[in-house]
Design a protein around this motif. Structure first.
Motif, PDB file in Angstrom:
ATOM      1  N   ASN A 155     -13.229  -5.512   2.468  1.00  0.00           N
ATOM      2  CA  ASN A 155     -13.769  -4.960   1.231  1.00  0.00           C
ATOM      3  C   ASN A 155     -14.514  -5.985   0.387  1.00  0.00           C
ATOM      4  O   ASN A 155     -14.947  -5.671  -0.715  1.00  0.00           O
ATOM      5  N   TYR A 225      -8.316  -3.965 -10.349  1.00  0.00           N
ATOM      6  CA  TYR A 225      -8.300  -4.065  -8.885  1.00  0.00           C
ATOM      7  C   TYR A 225      -8.235  -5.545  -8.499  1.00  0.00           C
ATOM      8  O   TYR A 225      -9.068  -6.352  -8.934  1.00  0.00           O
ATOM      9  N   ARG A 227      -7.960  -8.425  -5.340  1.00  0.00           N
ATOM     10  CA  ARG A 227      -8.134  -8.693  -3.909  1.00  0.00           C
ATOM     11  C   ARG A 227      -7.786 -10.156  -3.648  1.00  0.00           C
ATOM     12  O   ARG A 227      -8.341 -11.064  -4.274  1.00  0.00           O
ATOM     13  N   ASN A 248      -5.669  -5.857  -0.594  1.00  0.00           N
ATOM     14  CA  ASN A 248      -6.322  -5.085  -1.641  1.00  0.00           C
ATOM     15  C   ASN A 248      -5.275  -4.264  -2.393  1.00  0.00           C
ATOM     16  O   ASN A 248      -4.643  -3.375  -1.815  1.00  0.00           O
ATOM     17  N   GLU A 249      -5.118  -4.571  -3.691  1.00  0.00           N
ATOM     18  CA  GLU A 249      -4.108  -3.919  -4.524  1.00  0.00           C
ATOM     19  C   GLU A 249      -4.773  -3.180  -5.688  1.00  0.00           C
ATOM     20  O   GLU A 249      -5.724  -3.680  -6.288  1.00  0.00           O
ATOM     21  N   ASP A 250      -4.234  -1.999  -6.008  1.00  0.00           N
ATOM     22  CA  ASP A 250      -4.743  -1.181  -7.114  1.00  0.00           C
ATOM     23  C   ASP A 250      -6.239  -0.898  -6.952  1.00  0.00           C
ATOM     24  O   ASP A 250      -7.024  -1.016  -7.895  1.00  0.00           O
ATOM     25  N   THR A 251      -6.629  -0.523  -5.737  1.00  0.00           N
ATOM     26  CA  THR A 251      -8.026  -0.182  -5.482  1.00  0.00           C
ATOM     27  C   THR A 251      -8.419   1.037  -6.313  1.00  0.00           C
ATOM     28  O   THR A 251      -7.583   1.872  -6.653  1.00  0.00           O
ATOM     29  N   ASN A 253      -9.987   3.618  -5.538  1.00  0.00           N
ATOM     30  CA  ASN A 253      -9.870   4.929  -4.883  1.00  0.00           C
ATOM     31  C   ASN A 253      -8.421   5.263  -4.536  1.00  0.00           C
ATOM     32  O   ASN A 253      -8.163   6.172  -3.746  1.00  0.00           O
ATOM     33  N   ASP A 256      -4.713   1.576  -1.349  1.00  0.00           N
ATOM     34  CA  ASP A 256      -4.552   0.149  -1.100  1.00  0.00           C
ATOM     35  C   ASP A 256      -4.486  -0.117   0.406  1.00  0.00           C
ATOM     36  O   ASP A 256      -4.028   0.740   1.175  1.00  0.00           O
TER      37      ASP A 256
END
Length: 329
Positions: A155, A225, A227, A248-251, A253, A256
């Motif tokens: 990402n 968000y 990363r 990837n945390e609290d994305t 969309n 995660d």
């Protein structure tokens, strides 16, 4: 005092003043800039699309250095016009307006570190944290690229806009880099993205850890968000080994995921090399899981020319086969 004498005195005073000014002025060095070209052209076959000649990348750039005593400034400007080549072929117009500015950057090296001002810049996080596994031409390890190349597993974008950055002086092969980006001009947040990373590099061994925080105000989300990426690379003779792990945390969309990749390149004789990579994405939503295997053969036929063949085979993305020629000046 006669007119002749007065004129002589004034001329002498002017001469002394000019001489003093010249001595006081900094010694400015501004040599002619270097002009660069990178072209990657070839043919591409993607599932559910026709086999097609393609301009993967076509970049023109200018860079140079200006010095005035202790002051130094590097400048770099690069434009990618591959979309202008491909646009009509993919359903657009003639494409002459599809010029993408990839680099618009000023770099100020000092004894206290390096400062960067860049309205547009390639991503330093992507370069430092993913270079150990970014061994490929079409299946590059990044997301959100303007041009169509890219590996869908990760990402991290490969470009940033409105960038301010600072890199510390190198100490025992260690350096730290901090940067900010502005993605929106009307969300009441000046610094939309903040990054920090620590890099160790002694040529043979490369290690790094980075943190990228994107403010929730960018999209009106409930949480920022975050990363995190970790990377390791090792070069031993003709063999390069690399690995990168991305969290990837609290994305934005609400899906995660963790991704990782391992890759290797072996240099044979006569400019021939082979590269192999394996990539995996594990998401909260199982439908977004993905794995991929990328294989490449590359031949350096001239210091400025290389030929390559590459395929990326994915579980949850379109497979591809690409053949290309790279030209670099």
């Amino acid at each position: 005092m006669t007119t002749t004498t007065s004129t002589a005195v004034l001329a002498s005073a002017l001469t002394l003043a000019i001489s003093g000014a010249v001595q006081a002025a900094p010694a400015i060095e501004a040599p002619m800039p270097d002009f660069t070209l990178f072209a990657s052209l070839g043919a591409l076959d993607i599932d559910d699309r026709d086999f097609d000649p393609e301009a993967f990348e076509l970049e023109f750039g200018v860079n140079g250095l200006i010095k005035a005593d202790a002051f130094k400034m590097r400048y770099q400007f690069v434009a990618d016009v591959s979309d202008a080549v491909n646009n009509r072929d993919t359903g657009g117009t003639e494409g002459e307006d599809d010029i993408h500015v990839k680099e618009a950057k000023l770099i100020f090296p000092t004894h206290y570190g390096v400062f960067v001002l860049a309205p547009r810049s390639s991503s330093g996080v992507q370069r430092d944290m993913y270079a150990n596994i970014n061994l490929f031409e079409y299946n590059e390890t990044h997301h959100g690229r303007i041009t169509p190349t890219g590996n869908p597993i990760f990402n991290q974008a490969d470009e940033g806009q409105d960038v301010l950055a600072y890199a510390t002086p190198r100490w025992n092969n260690l350096r730290m880099v901090f940067s900010t980006l502005s993605l929106s001009e009307d969300n009441s947040e000046d610094l939309d993205v903040k990054t920090a990373r620590l890099i160790y590099d002694n040529t043979a061994l490369n290690l790094g850890i980075s943190r990228v925080l994107t403010e929730k105000t960018v999209v009106g989300a409930g949480d920022d968000y975050a990363r995190t990426a970790l990377t390791a690379g090792y070069d031993v003779g003709q063999l390069h080994l690399g690995a990168t792990y991305e969290i990837n945390e609290d994305t934005f969309n609400n899906n995660d995921f963790d991704s990782y990749g391992v890759a290797a390149r072996y240099q044979f004789q006569a400019g021939l090399s082979a590269a192999l990579g394996y990539y995996d994405k594990d998401a909260d939503n199982d439908d977004a899981d993905n794995t991929g295997v990328v294989v490449q053969l590359k031949k350096q036929v001239h210091p400025n020319v290389s030929l390559w063949a590459e395929t990326g085979q994915y579980d949850n993305s379109a497979d591809n086969i690409a053949l290309g020629v790279n030209l670099t000046f």
